[in-house]
Each structure stands twice: as C-alpha cells, then as structure tokens.
Design a protein around this motif. Structure first.
Motif, PDB file in Angstrom:
ATOM      1  N   HIS A  32       0.829  -1.209   0.000  1.00 23.97           N
ATOM      2  CA  HIS A  32       0.000   0.000   0.000  1.00 23.97           C
ATOM      3  C   HIS A  32       0.864   1.259   0.000  1.00 23.97           C
ATOM      4  O   HIS A  32       0.568   2.234  -0.696  1.00 23.97           O
ATOM      5  CB  HIS A  32      -0.942   0.009   1.218  1.00 23.97           C
ATOM      6  N   LEU A  33       1.957   1.219   0.775  1.00 20.75           N
ATOM      7  CA  LEU A  33       2.816   2.410   0.842  1.00 20.75           C
ATOM      8  C   LEU A  33       3.603   2.595  -0.458  1.00 20.75           C
ATOM      9  O   LEU A  33       3.891   3.723  -0.856  1.00 20.75           O
ATOM     10  CB  LEU A  33       3.730   2.339   2.063  1.00 20.75           C
ATOM     11  N   ALA A  34       3.901   1.494  -1.130  1.00 21.60           N
ATOM     12  CA  ALA A  34       4.567   1.607  -2.439  1.00 21.60           C
ATOM     13  C   ALA A  34       3.603   2.235  -3.454  1.00 21.60           C
ATOM     14  O   ALA A  34       3.991   3.083  -4.263  1.00 21.60           O
ATOM     15  CB  ALA A  34       5.022   0.230  -2.916  1.00 21.60           C
ATOM     16  N   ARG A  35       2.327   1.847  -3.392  1.00 24.41           N
ATOM     17  CA  ARG A  35       1.346   2.445  -4.306  1.00 24.41           C
ATOM     18  C   ARG A  35       1.132   3.923  -3.955  1.00 24.41           C
ATOM     19  O   ARG A  35       0.952   4.757  -4.844  1.00 24.41           O
ATOM     20  CB  ARG A  35       0.019   1.678  -4.262  1.00 24.41           C
ATOM     21  N   LEU A  36       1.161   4.248  -2.670  1.00 24.16           N
ATOM     22  CA  LEU A  36       1.028   5.657  -2.267  1.00 24.16           C
ATOM     23  C   LEU A  36       2.146   6.484  -2.894  1.00 24.16           C
ATOM     24  O   LEU A  36       1.901   7.543  -3.475  1.00 24.16           O
ATOM     25  CB  LEU A  36       1.105   5.773  -0.735  1.00 24.16           C
TER      26      LEU A  36
ATOM     27  N   CYS B 145       6.351  12.242   4.605  1.00 17.05           N
ATOM     28  CA  CYS B 145       7.403  11.669   5.447  1.00 17.05           C
ATOM     29  C   CYS B 145       7.762  10.310   4.854  1.00 17.05           C
ATOM     30  O   CYS B 145       7.046   9.791   4.005  1.00 17.05           O
ATOM     31  CB  CYS B 145       6.924  11.542   6.901  1.00 17.05           C
ATOM     32  N   PRO B 146       8.865   9.719   5.298  1.00 19.59           N
ATOM     33  CA  PRO B 146       9.244   8.409   4.744  1.00 19.59           C
ATOM     34  C   PRO B 146       8.216   7.338   5.117  1.00 19.59           C
ATOM     35  O   PRO B 146       7.529   7.468   6.139  1.00 19.59           O
ATOM     36  CB  PRO B 146      10.590   8.109   5.406  1.00 19.59           C
ATOM     37  N   PRO B 147       8.140   6.260   4.316  1.00 21.26           N
ATOM     38  CA  PRO B 147       7.161   5.206   4.579  1.00 21.26           C
ATOM     39  C   PRO B 147       7.276   4.601   5.982  1.00 21.26           C
ATOM     40  O   PRO B 147       6.258   4.248   6.589  1.00 21.26           O
ATOM     41  CB  PRO B 147       7.448   4.145   3.512  1.00 21.26           C
ATOM     42  N   GLU B 148       8.520   4.516   6.494  1.00 22.13           N
ATOM     43  CA  GLU B 148       8.685   3.917   7.840  1.00 22.13           C
ATOM     44  C   GLU B 148       7.956   4.743   8.890  1.00 22.13           C
ATOM     45  O   GLU B 148       7.399   4.220   9.854  1.00 22.13           O
ATOM     46  CB  GLU B 148      10.169   3.840   8.247  1.00 22.13           C
ATOM     47  N   LYS B 149       7.964   6.066   8.705  1.00 21.28           N
ATOM     48  CA  LYS B 149       7.285   6.959   9.650  1.00 21.28           C
ATOM     49  C   LYS B 149       5.760   6.760   9.540  1.00 21.28           C
ATOM     50  O   LYS B 149       5.043   6.751  10.546  1.00 21.28           O
ATOM     51  CB  LYS B 149       7.691   8.411   9.330  1.00 21.28           C
ATOM     52  N   ILE B 150       5.280   6.582   8.308  1.00 21.19           N
ATOM     53  CA  ILE B 150       3.837   6.356   8.126  1.00 21.19           C
ATOM     54  C   ILE B 150       3.424   5.061   8.823  1.00 21.19           C
ATOM     55  O   ILE B 150       2.414   5.022   9.534  1.00 21.19           O
ATOM     56  CB  ILE B 150       3.456   6.329   6.625  1.00 21.19           C
TER      57      ILE B 150
ATOM     58  N   ILE C 258       3.047   5.643  12.439  1.00 21.14           N
ATOM     59  CA  ILE C 258       1.794   6.344  12.771  1.00 21.14           C
ATOM     60  C   ILE C 258       0.611   5.363  12.688  1.00 21.14           C
ATOM     61  O   ILE C 258      -0.261   5.342  13.566  1.00 21.14           O
ATOM     62  CB  ILE C 258       1.554   7.538  11.807  1.00 21.14           C
ATOM     63  N   GLN C 259       0.599   4.542  11.635  1.00 18.11           N
ATOM     64  CA  GLN C 259      -0.494   3.567  11.479  1.00 18.11           C
ATOM     65  C   GLN C 259      -0.551   2.655  12.706  1.00 18.11           C
ATOM     66  O   GLN C 259      -1.621   2.406  13.272  1.00 18.11           O
ATOM     67  CB  GLN C 259      -0.268   2.718  10.218  1.00 18.11           C
ATOM     68  N   ARG C 260       0.622   2.161  13.114  1.00 13.81           N
ATOM     69  CA  ARG C 260       0.666   1.232  14.259  1.00 13.81           C
ATOM     70  C   ARG C 260       0.245   1.942  15.534  1.00 13.81           C
ATOM     71  O   ARG C 260      -0.478   1.377  16.370  1.00 13.81           O
ATOM     72  CB  ARG C 260       2.071   0.658  14.429  1.00 13.81           C
ATOM     73  N   ALA C 261       0.673   3.196  15.682  1.00 16.78           N
ATOM     74  CA  ALA C 261       0.306   3.958  16.887  1.00 16.78           C
ATOM     75  C   ALA C 261      -1.214   4.136  16.959  1.00 16.78           C
ATOM     76  O   ALA C 261      -1.817   4.008  18.026  1.00 16.78           O
ATOM     77  CB  ALA C 261       1.012   5.311  16.884  1.00 16.78           C
ATOM     78  N   LEU C 262      -1.842   4.406  15.803  1.00 18.82           N
ATOM     79  CA  LEU C 262      -3.303   4.595  15.797  1.00 18.82           C
ATOM     80  C   LEU C 262      -4.036   3.298  16.119  1.00 18.82           C
ATOM     81  O   LEU C 262      -5.045   3.304  16.823  1.00 18.82           O
ATOM     82  CB  LEU C 262      -3.770   5.129  14.440  1.00 18.82           C
TER      83      LEU C 262
END
Ligand code: PMP
Length: 288
Positions: A49-53, A66-71, A74-78
């Motif tokens: 999904h992040l590659a398609r983004l 921001c870099p994909p790792e940061k996204i 955030i996803q995991r934190a949510l």
C-alpha cells in the motif's frame, strides 16, 4: 469512545482534528489515499500500500509528507491508541493549503491525515450470501491508476446501486467492457474454469488485494486470464467476485438482477477467499 486520529504531526481527539478550508484536498480533490486492512491488530500487506502511495504521489508531483517507515509508525500507533483489532487504517495526503489557484503551489506543506475504522472483514457475514451488482457507465477520469480522493463518480455509481436495491456497481467503459467495481476490482470465472480480470492499465486501480489473490490463484494452479470482459460475458459466467482491502474476496451472485451461476457464492470464489484469509492471518501472526 471518541477516536484518536492523526493530523499533521499530532494525535488528537477526532472532534479536535482540523484541516484548513484552503487545503487543496478540499478545493481540488488534490490528494491521494490508501486503505490498509487491520487483522488481529496487524497491518496487512502494508508495504505494498505504501509503495502504491509513493507511486500515486509521484504521478502527481506531490511531495511525500514523510518516509514510509514513519507512516507505518503512525499507522501502528493509531491501531494501538484506538485498540483496533479488526478494521481499516485510512491515510490521506494532500498537496496542502494554499490560496486557490489551479497551478500547483510552490511552497505548500503536504497535509497528512490518518484515522482508523472498525469493521468485521474476515468474518463478514455477507461473504456467505454474496453481493448483487448493477452495471453503469464508467464516467470517471482517465487516470484511475492514481488513487486520488476525487471519488464522486464511484460514489454516484454506488448510490445508483443502493437505489436499485443492489450492493455495488460494476462500471463499464465506452466499448462495453467492465473496468472495475466502485471501490474494488472485478472478476468472473468462465464456464471452462478461468479466472478473468481486466489487465493493469490506467483504466483501473492496481489493487493490492488483486495482486495477492492472483498470486494465490497461480500457486493453487488456477487458470488466470488478465483481459477485458463484457457484461454479457459476466452474465454467462459460473462465478463472479470482487477484491479490495476492505472486503478481501467477496462473491458476486447477481449482475443487473440476473443470477450468476447457481446464484450462490461459488466454490472457486470461496476457496480464493479462504486462501487470502489464511495468508493474511499468517502474515499478521507469523510463526515464532
Ligand atoms: N478499484 C478501486 C476503484 C478501488 O477504489 C479499490 C479500493 N480502494 C480497489 C480497486 C481495490 O484495491 P485494493 O485491493 O488495493 O484495496
């Protein structure tokens, strides 16, 4: 319990989440999005999904917020902050806020918003009965491979389906071939057992679930034909189904009121759904 959402660097109560009225996502639908499934508290196929983004952003010359790792962080934190076990994480990037002008602004900071949604996906009872679809002309723009938030045309198609007492719409191009569902990829299974789905091009979204399901089908020695199919070919199919992150593999049991095959979810569709769920659960809980 109110949700915690993410807006531009902050985790806030959903009631306090704000974006500018000058945001180009709001004024021009100048934004792209992704939806990642959460199963057993884990993100499914998220790297794809992040590659398609990244690809969607690149096609629109839009900056990465921001870099994909940061996204992923955030996803995991949510997922954690909202105690989400099964459902979706939605993420949206827009070109940001700037005075209204058709030309892209030079200095806008991208807007990044993420939120979670609870949803029963693996055990969705609809998978046992299947869905009814109608067909409707595909009136969307020509770059459907870019996952933009300009979703009014598929939203209209969905409402046409709902108003007709159906569940979804399959959109049909000017030559009479099905492109895809309002928010999913479309497939039929022919009398001689081939899985047929439209080949990748700018005419459809390159579904992440599509890719995974076709790989599983290939591993299971099922025959795949990536080509266009017409509505009448679909009506003569023995099975039909859709795929998306939020529905996995979902049987289609009628098209424009005509029953597909037996009118019940077919064996190949059920098998593909099970293969996908097994794969997703395994990736959520890798063996120690
Ligand atoms: N096509 C369209 C038009 C969609 O909106 C979606 C889901 N966002 C899909 C296909 C399925 O893509 P995915 O499997 O990546 O969810």
């Amino acid at each position: 319990m109110p949700r915690i959402v993410y807006v531009n660097g902050e985790y806030v109560n959903e009631k306090d989440a704000k974006v500018s009225v000058f945001d180009r996502g709001f004024l021009f639908a100048d934004g792209v999005y992704e939806v990642t499934t959460v199963l057993d508290g884990e993100l499914i196929d998220n790297d794809a999904h992040l590659a398609r983004l990244r690809r969607s952003l690149g096609e629109l010359d839009m900056a990465e917020p921001c870099p994909p790792e940061k996204i992923t962080e955030i996803q995991r934190a949510l997922v954690q902050k909202n105690s989400l076990s099964e459902g979706l994480v939605y993420l949206q990037v827009t070109r940001g806020a700037a005075d209204r002008d058709f030309a892209y602004p030079k200095d806008a900071e991208p807007t990044l918003v993420l939120f979670t949604q609870e949803k029963s996906i693996a055990d969705n009872p609809t998978a046992k009965t299947g869905i009814a679809v109608i067909t409707t002309p595909d009136i969307r723009w020509a770059r459907r491979d870019i996952k933009t938030v300009g979703l009014l045309a598929p939203s209209m198609a969905k409402m046409e389906a709902v108003n007709a007492g159906a569940d979804d719409a399959w959109m049909v191009d000017g030559d009479g071939f099905v492109t895809e569902g309002s928010s999913n990829n479309a497939y039929i299974i022919t009398q001689d057992g081939a899985i047929v789905t439209r080949a990748l091009s700018n005419a459809i979204l390159h579904g992440i679930t599509r890719r995974a399901v076709l790989a599983l089908a290939q591993e299971a020695d099922m025959r795949i034909e990536e080509r266009k199919f017409t509505v009448s070919e679909a009506e003569n199919a023995v099975e039909a189904f859709i795929t998306s992150a939020s529905s996995f593999v979902m049987p289609v049991v009628s098209i424009d009121g005509r029953q597909v095959g037996s009118g019940k979810p077919g064996p190949m569709t059920n098998r593909l759904r099970q293969l996908y769920i097994d794969m997703a659960r395994k990736s959520a809980r890798p063996a120690a």
